[in-house]
Design a protein around this motif. Structure first.
Motif, PDB file in Angstrom:
ATOM      1  N   ALA A 198      26.062  30.646  17.672  1.00 40.55           N
ATOM      2  CA  ALA A 198      25.627  29.424  18.335  1.00 40.55           C
ATOM      3  C   ALA A 198      24.688  28.656  17.419  1.00 40.55           C
ATOM      4  CB  ALA A 198      24.928  29.772  19.637  1.00 40.55           C
ATOM      5  N   ASN A 199      24.729  27.367  17.550  1.00 44.07           N
ATOM      6  CA  ASN A 199      23.835  26.513  16.789  1.00 44.07           C
ATOM      7  C   ASN A 199      22.399  26.779  17.247  1.00 44.07           C
ATOM      8  OD1 ASN A 199      22.338  24.424  15.702  1.00 44.07           O
ATOM      9  ND2 ASN A 199      23.832  22.848  16.200  1.00 44.07           N
ATOM     10  N   PRO A 200      21.501  27.170  16.339  1.00 46.71           N
ATOM     11  CA  PRO A 200      20.121  27.464  16.749  1.00 46.71           C
ATOM     12  C   PRO A 200      19.417  26.243  17.331  1.00 46.71           C
ATOM     13  CG  PRO A 200      20.386  27.738  14.367  1.00 46.71           C
ATOM     14  CD  PRO A 200      21.728  27.428  14.927  1.00 46.71           C
ATOM     15  N   LEU A 201      19.866  25.044  16.975  1.00 46.67           N
ATOM     16  CA  LEU A 201      19.253  23.856  17.556  1.00 46.67           C
ATOM     17  C   LEU A 201      19.612  23.696  19.027  1.00 46.67           C
ATOM     18  CD1 LEU A 201      19.447  21.163  14.747  1.00 46.67           C
ATOM     19  CD2 LEU A 201      17.422  22.307  15.652  1.00 46.67           C
ATOM     20  N   ASP A 202      20.749  24.272  19.445  1.00 44.33           N
ATOM     21  CA  ASP A 202      21.113  24.219  20.858  1.00 44.33           C
ATOM     22  C   ASP A 202      20.085  24.956  21.704  1.00 44.33           C
ATOM     23  OD1 ASP A 202      23.377  22.657  20.526  1.00 44.33           O
ATOM     24  OD2 ASP A 202      24.715  24.394  20.365  1.00 44.33           O
ATOM     25  N   ALA A 203      19.617  26.096  21.229  1.00 47.22           N
ATOM     26  CA  ALA A 203      18.601  26.851  21.961  1.00 47.22           C
ATOM     27  C   ALA A 203      17.312  26.052  22.059  1.00 47.22           C
ATOM     28  CB  ALA A 203      18.344  28.196  21.285  1.00 47.22           C
ATOM     29  N   LEU A 204      16.913  25.419  20.966  1.00 40.94           N
ATOM     30  CA  LEU A 204      15.711  24.585  20.983  1.00 40.94           C
ATOM     31  C   LEU A 204      15.919  23.396  21.921  1.00 40.94           C
ATOM     32  CD1 LEU A 204      12.924  23.683  20.070  1.00 40.94           C
ATOM     33  CD2 LEU A 204      13.983  22.762  17.984  1.00 40.94           C
TER      34      LEU A 204
ATOM     35  N   SER B  64       5.034  15.604  33.576  1.00 35.52           N
ATOM     36  CA  SER B  64       4.690  14.524  34.497  1.00 35.52           C
ATOM     37  C   SER B  64       4.566  13.179  33.784  1.00 35.52           C
ATOM     38  CB  SER B  64       3.376  14.856  35.214  1.00 35.52           C
ATOM     39  OG  SER B  64       2.339  15.017  34.264  1.00 35.52           O
ATOM     40  N   GLN B  65       4.688  13.198  32.463  1.00 33.08           N
ATOM     41  CA  GLN B  65       4.614  11.972  31.668  1.00 33.08           C
ATOM     42  C   GLN B  65       5.424  12.171  30.397  1.00 33.08           C
ATOM     43  OE1 GLN B  65       0.389  11.900  31.146  1.00 33.08           O
ATOM     44  NE2 GLN B  65       0.455  12.968  29.212  1.00 33.08           N
ATOM     45  N   PRO B  66       5.760  11.085  29.688  1.00 30.41           N
ATOM     46  CA  PRO B  66       6.503  11.243  28.426  1.00 30.41           C
ATOM     47  C   PRO B  66       5.743  12.136  27.452  1.00 30.41           C
ATOM     48  CG  PRO B  66       6.483   8.948  29.115  1.00 30.41           C
ATOM     49  CD  PRO B  66       5.525   9.671  30.017  1.00 30.41           C
ATOM     50  N   LEU B  67       6.487  12.943  26.705  1.00 27.97           N
ATOM     51  CA  LEU B  67       5.902  13.855  25.718  1.00 27.97           C
ATOM     52  C   LEU B  67       6.321  13.429  24.320  1.00 27.97           C
ATOM     53  CD1 LEU B  67       6.657  17.260  27.490  1.00 27.97           C
ATOM     54  CD2 LEU B  67       4.468  16.046  27.402  1.00 27.97           C
ATOM     55  N   SER B  68       5.356  13.421  23.403  1.00 23.91           N
ATOM     56  CA  SER B  68       5.652  13.081  22.015  1.00 23.91           C
ATOM     57  C   SER B  68       6.339  14.255  21.332  1.00 23.91           C
ATOM     58  CB  SER B  68       4.357  12.736  21.275  1.00 23.91           C
ATOM     59  OG  SER B  68       3.570  13.901  21.095  1.00 23.91           O
ATOM     60  N   ALA B  69       6.945  13.978  20.184  1.00 22.84           N
ATOM     61  CA  ALA B  69       7.573  15.044  19.405  1.00 22.84           C
ATOM     62  C   ALA B  69       6.534  16.088  19.009  1.00 22.84           C
ATOM     63  CB  ALA B  69       8.266  14.472  18.176  1.00 22.84           C
TER      64      ALA B  69
ATOM     65  N   VAL C  86       7.982  20.060  13.924  1.00 24.31           N
ATOM     66  CA  VAL C  86       8.262  18.727  14.445  1.00 24.31           C
ATOM     67  C   VAL C  86       9.629  18.229  13.967  1.00 24.31           C
ATOM     68  CG1 VAL C  86       7.507  16.310  14.457  1.00 24.31           C
ATOM     69  CG2 VAL C  86       5.824  18.127  14.645  1.00 24.31           C
ATOM     70  N   GLU C  87       9.992  18.533  12.732  1.00 26.66           N
ATOM     71  CA  GLU C  87      11.281  18.072  12.204  1.00 26.66           C
ATOM     72  C   GLU C  87      12.449  18.656  12.997  1.00 26.66           C
ATOM     73  OE1 GLU C  87       8.916  19.579  10.187  1.00 26.66           O
ATOM     74  OE2 GLU C  87       8.081  17.700   9.432  1.00 26.66           O
ATOM     75  N   ARG C  88      12.353  19.939  13.337  1.00 32.22           N
ATOM     76  CA  ARG C  88      13.419  20.575  14.133  1.00 32.22           C
ATOM     77  C   ARG C  88      13.455  19.986  15.537  1.00 32.22           C
ATOM     78  NH1 ARG C  88      16.073  25.123  13.580  1.00 32.22           N
ATOM     79  NH2 ARG C  88      15.391  25.965  15.564  1.00 32.22           N
ATOM     80  N   VAL C  89      12.285  19.722  16.090  1.00 34.36           N
ATOM     81  CA  VAL C  89      12.209  19.112  17.425  1.00 34.36           C
ATOM     82  C   VAL C  89      12.855  17.735  17.401  1.00 34.36           C
ATOM     83  CG1 VAL C  89      10.604  18.116  19.116  1.00 34.36           C
ATOM     84  CG2 VAL C  89      10.246  20.445  18.257  1.00 34.36           C
ATOM     85  N   GLU C  90      12.564  16.949  16.374  1.00 32.65           N
ATOM     86  CA  GLU C  90      13.153  15.611  16.280  1.00 32.65           C
ATOM     87  C   GLU C  90      14.677  15.687  16.161  1.00 32.65           C
ATOM     88  OE1 GLU C  90      10.854  14.042  13.043  1.00 32.65           O
ATOM     89  OE2 GLU C  90       9.336  13.228  14.400  1.00 32.65           O
ATOM     90  N   THR C  91      15.173  16.655  15.418  1.00 31.37           N
ATOM     91  CA  THR C  91      16.622  16.836  15.294  1.00 31.37           C
ATOM     92  C   THR C  91      17.226  17.231  16.637  1.00 31.37           C
ATOM     93  OG1 THR C  91      16.374  17.477  12.984  1.00 31.37           O
ATOM     94  CG2 THR C  91      18.440  18.078  14.064  1.00 31.37           C
ATOM     95  N   ALA C  92      16.581  18.159  17.332  1.00 37.41           N
ATOM     96  CA  ALA C  92      17.071  18.590  18.647  1.00 37.41           C
ATOM     97  C   ALA C  92      16.994  17.443  19.658  1.00 37.41           C
ATOM     98  CB  ALA C  92      16.278  19.797  19.137  1.00 37.41           C
TER      99      ALA C  92
END
Length: 89
Positions: free
Chosen positions: A10-16, A28-33, A44-50
């Motif tokens: 499985a793509n590890p980014l799918d789990a993230l 309860s509010q928008p969350l930044s990367a 942060v880079e992996r989060v942005e990709t996900a």
């Protein structure tokens, strides 16, 4: 000729992406990367990709909910198609 079965990893980014979905649903509010990266214990880079994967998955016209960047962060909202029904709720 019989061939052995190959397991497809499985793509590890799918789990993230699944972790990020959960975080965004309970927020309860928008969350930044940066906030998402800290909560998910990820770079942060992996989060942005996900988040890019999630934005494609939850795009207007593809889902009843939409992932969008708003107020300096990321949040789910109802799609335009669901707006009338949401208004009745």
């Amino acid at each position: 000729m019989e061939r052995p079965l190959r397991l497809v990893a499985a793509n590890p980014l799918d789990a993230l992406a699944r972790v990020l979905e959960g975080l965004l649903v309970v927020a309860s509010q928008p969350l930044s990367a940066d906030e998402l990266a800290e909560a998910a214990a990820e770079d942060v880079e992996r989060v942005e990709t996900a988040l890019g994967l999630l934005a494609e998955r939850y795009a207007e016209g593809r889902s009843g909910i939409v992932l969008e960047q708003v107020a300096g962060g990321w949040a789910f909202r109802a799609s335009r198609d669901a707006a009338e029904a949401c208004g009745r709720l």
